[in-house]
Design an enzyme around this catalytic site. Structure first.
Site, PDB file in Angstrom:
ATOM      1  CG  ASP A 118      -2.078   0.842   1.228  1.00 45.35           C
ATOM      2  OD1 ASP A 118      -1.675   2.071   0.789  1.00 45.35           O
ATOM      3  OD2 ASP A 118      -3.101   0.690   1.771  1.00 45.35           O
ATOM      4  CB  THR A 191       1.832 -10.166  -7.017  1.00 42.00           C
ATOM      5  OG1 THR A 191       1.184  -8.975  -7.674  1.00 42.00           O
ATOM      6  CG2 THR A 191       3.123 -10.058  -6.579  1.00 42.00           C
TER       7      THR A 191
END
Length: 220
Positions: A118, A191
């Site tokens: 984040d 990912t």
């Protein structure tokens, strides 16, 4: 990132203590005993749904991997992959990364992966960024001498901030790409997030840094 609540996630995680270690502080300094070998340990902070760390563990059986994820509703997807693959060199932790030194001893970790963390773009949230100085200090406490951080993001501002943070802390930049998927870098494991955003044409930024020798940092 908006999380979809899965009220059953905690119960499922608790049902697999052999995969999601329930009391990781009990293994501090003794993770090699849990894995049953003295192979190097790599950790991923913010392991998400687990595609990256599962693929890494499959490809590198002589490295032990630990995936750290705060949110049970996300970690349960990584757990599903581990159940399916039964990888002896992969374990998961449902903990907060700020407590890293409670779970790992000095020099117990060889490498840390930070994948699409984040970015916390607001200035007042700077201390939450996983590349903020306080986190770099934390990582240094558990990493081996000259330990490494491998960092990927699709957020240019966060990448630039992180490069400055690494440099100011004294980390040595050993690799950098401003457009990973159009570079000559081999062996990239994506990912879920990376697959989604690169398919849209988003540029992926990646770098590798390592800590200077501890005797050098101490000025000896």
């Amino acid at each position: 990132m908006r999380l979809r609540n899965k009220p059953w996630a905690k119960e499922k995680i608790a049902a697999y203590p052999q995969y999601v270690i329930p009391n990781p502080e009990e293994h501090k300094g003794r993770w090699n005993e849990l894995f049953g070998n003295d192979h190097p340990i790599h950790i991923e902070i913010g392991t998400g749904k687990g595609k990256f760390i599962t693929e890494m563990a499959k490809a590198n059986p002589n490295i032990n991997y630990i995936g750290i994820e705060l949110y049970p509703s996300v970690l349960v997807s990584a757990l599903d992959k581990l159940i399916e693959n039964e990888l002896p060199n992969l374990r998961l932790l449902n903990v907060n990364a700020k407590d890293l030194t409670n779970f790992f001893a000095e020099g117990e970790i060889e490498r840390i992966y930070l994948n699409f963390s984040d970015p916390w773009p607001k200035k007042r949230h700077e201390k939450r960024r996983l590349t903020y100085r306080a986190f770099l200090e934390l990582y240094e406490k558990v990493l081996v001498d000259e330990g490494e951080i491998h960092f990927k993001t699709d957020n240019q501002a966060f990448f630039e901030y992180s490069l400055v943070s690494f440099s100011q802390y004294g980390l040595v930049l050993t690799y950098v790409s401003l457009d990973l998927h159009n570079s000559d870098f081999e062996g990239n494991v994506m990912t879920e997030y990376e697959e989604k955003f690169s398919a849209k044409g988003n540029r992926i930024y990646r770098c590798e840094v390592k800590y200077p020798p501890k005797h050098q940092k101490a000025g000896l």
